[in-house]
Design a protein around this motif. Structure first.
Motif, mmCIF file in Angstrom:
data_model
loop_
_atom_site.group_PDB
_atom_site.id
_atom_site.type_symbol
_atom_site.label_atom_id
_atom_site.label_comp_id
_atom_site.label_asym_id
_atom_site.label_seq_id
_atom_site.Cartn_x
_atom_site.Cartn_y
_atom_site.Cartn_z
ATOM 1 N N ASP A 32 0.824 -1.208 0.000
ATOM 2 C CA ASP A 32 0.000 0.000 0.000
ATOM 3 C C ASP A 32 0.861 1.263 0.000
ATOM 4 O O ASP A 32 0.558 2.235 -0.684
ATOM 5 N N ALA A 33 1.939 1.265 0.774
ATOM 6 C CA ALA A 33 2.834 2.427 0.802
ATOM 7 C C ALA A 33 3.456 2.648 -0.577
ATOM 8 O O ALA A 33 3.480 3.778 -1.088
ATOM 9 N N LEU A 34 3.931 1.586 -1.192
ATOM 10 C CA LEU A 34 4.514 1.712 -2.534
ATOM 11 C C LEU A 34 3.444 2.082 -3.555
ATOM 12 O O LEU A 34 3.704 2.858 -4.483
ATOM 13 N N GLY A 35 2.238 1.560 -3.384
ATOM 14 C CA GLY A 35 1.131 1.924 -4.271
ATOM 15 C C GLY A 35 0.805 3.405 -4.179
ATOM 16 O O GLY A 35 0.531 4.056 -5.185
ATOM 17 N N LEU A 36 0.842 3.959 -2.978
ATOM 18 C CA LEU A 36 0.606 5.391 -2.783
ATOM 19 C C LEU A 36 1.691 6.214 -3.476
ATOM 20 O O LEU A 36 1.398 7.181 -4.190
ATOM 21 N N LEU A 37 2.939 5.818 -3.293
ATOM 22 C CA LEU A 37 4.054 6.521 -3.929
ATOM 23 C C LEU A 37 3.939 6.475 -5.451
ATOM 24 O O LEU A 37 4.162 7.472 -6.136
ATOM 25 N N GLN A 38 3.582 5.318 -5.975
ATOM 26 C CA GLN A 38 3.436 5.180 -7.425
ATOM 27 C C GLN A 38 2.233 5.954 -7.948
ATOM 28 O O GLN A 38 2.319 6.612 -8.986
ATOM 29 N N LYS A 39 1.123 5.875 -7.244
ATOM 30 C CA LYS A 39 -0.104 6.548 -7.690
ATOM 31 C C LYS A 39 0.101 8.045 -7.858
ATOM 32 O O LYS A 39 -0.378 8.649 -8.815
ATOM 33 N N TYR A 40 0.824 8.653 -6.927
ATOM 34 C CA TYR A 40 1.023 10.099 -6.961
ATOM 35 C C TYR A 40 2.386 10.503 -7.531
ATOM 36 O O TYR A 40 2.776 11.658 -7.443
ATOM 37 N N HIS A 41 3.082 9.529 -8.118
ATOM 38 C CA HIS A 41 4.369 9.772 -8.789
ATOM 39 C C HIS A 41 5.353 10.499 -7.873
ATOM 40 O O HIS A 41 5.992 11.477 -8.280
ATOM 41 N N LEU A 42 5.446 10.027 -6.636
ATOM 42 C CA LEU A 42 6.347 10.630 -5.662
ATOM 43 C C LEU A 42 7.740 10.006 -5.770
ATOM 44 O O LEU A 42 7.875 8.809 -6.016
ATOM 45 N N ASN A 43 8.746 10.803 -5.598
ATOM 46 C CA ASN A 43 10.114 10.318 -5.561
ATOM 47 C C ASN A 43 10.395 9.767 -4.173
ATOM 48 O O ASN A 43 9.954 10.330 -3.176
ATOM 49 N N TRP A 44 11.138 8.675 -4.106
ATOM 50 C CA TRP A 44 11.343 8.035 -2.821
ATOM 51 C C TRP A 44 12.657 7.273 -2.769
ATOM 52 O O TRP A 44 13.253 6.966 -3.795
ATOM 53 N N THR A 45 13.057 6.957 -1.572
ATOM 54 C CA THR A 45 14.168 6.042 -1.318
ATOM 55 C C THR A 45 13.810 5.238 -0.071
ATOM 56 O O THR A 45 13.025 5.689 0.755
ATOM 57 N N ALA A 46 14.350 4.064 0.021
ATOM 58 C CA ALA A 46 14.093 3.219 1.189
ATOM 59 C C ALA A 46 15.364 3.144 2.044
ATOM 60 O O ALA A 46 16.468 3.368 1.559
ATOM 61 N N PHE A 47 15.208 2.804 3.303
ATOM 62 C CA PHE A 47 16.297 2.803 4.260
ATOM 63 C C PHE A 47 16.114 1.590 5.154
ATOM 64 O O PHE A 47 14.991 1.326 5.584
ATOM 65 N N CYS A 48 16.995 0.725 5.378
ATOM 66 C CA CYS A 48 18.419 0.882 5.509
ATOM 67 C C CYS A 48 19.107 -0.352 4.900
ATOM 68 O O CYS A 48 18.622 -1.462 5.051
#
Length: 88
Positions: A32-48
């Protein structure tokens, strides 16, 4: 405005610094978190990228992705589409 989402993630491993008796399920929260990022075309990085950190993307120094976080991130970076099914 530019927006960048960083240092997010979730692990099935319970840690003392996250309160609550019922933590989120990473196997539903991460897609769901990745779906939200993709839906709104947000730039992201994951940690760690350290197996002893939290939440870990890798299980070991062979870079095996963790099944509850790293595998989802790896799939997203490879182009897999995730649907946003539930906002939290």
């Amino acid at each position: 405005y530019p927006l960048f989402v960083d240092e997010f993630g979730l692990s099935a491993k319970k840690v003392s610094f996250i309160p609550g008796k019922n933590p989120a399920d990473p196997y539903t929260w991460m897609p769901d978190a990745l779906g939200l990022l993709q839906k709104y075309h947000l730039n992201w990085t994951a940690f760690c990228m350290h197996p002893k950190a939290w939440p870990p993307l890798i299980e070991n120094w062979d870079y095996t992705p963790t099944p509850d976080f790293g595998a989802f991130v790896k799939d997203a970076l490879a182009g897999k589409h995730f649907d946003l099914k539930k906002l939290r």
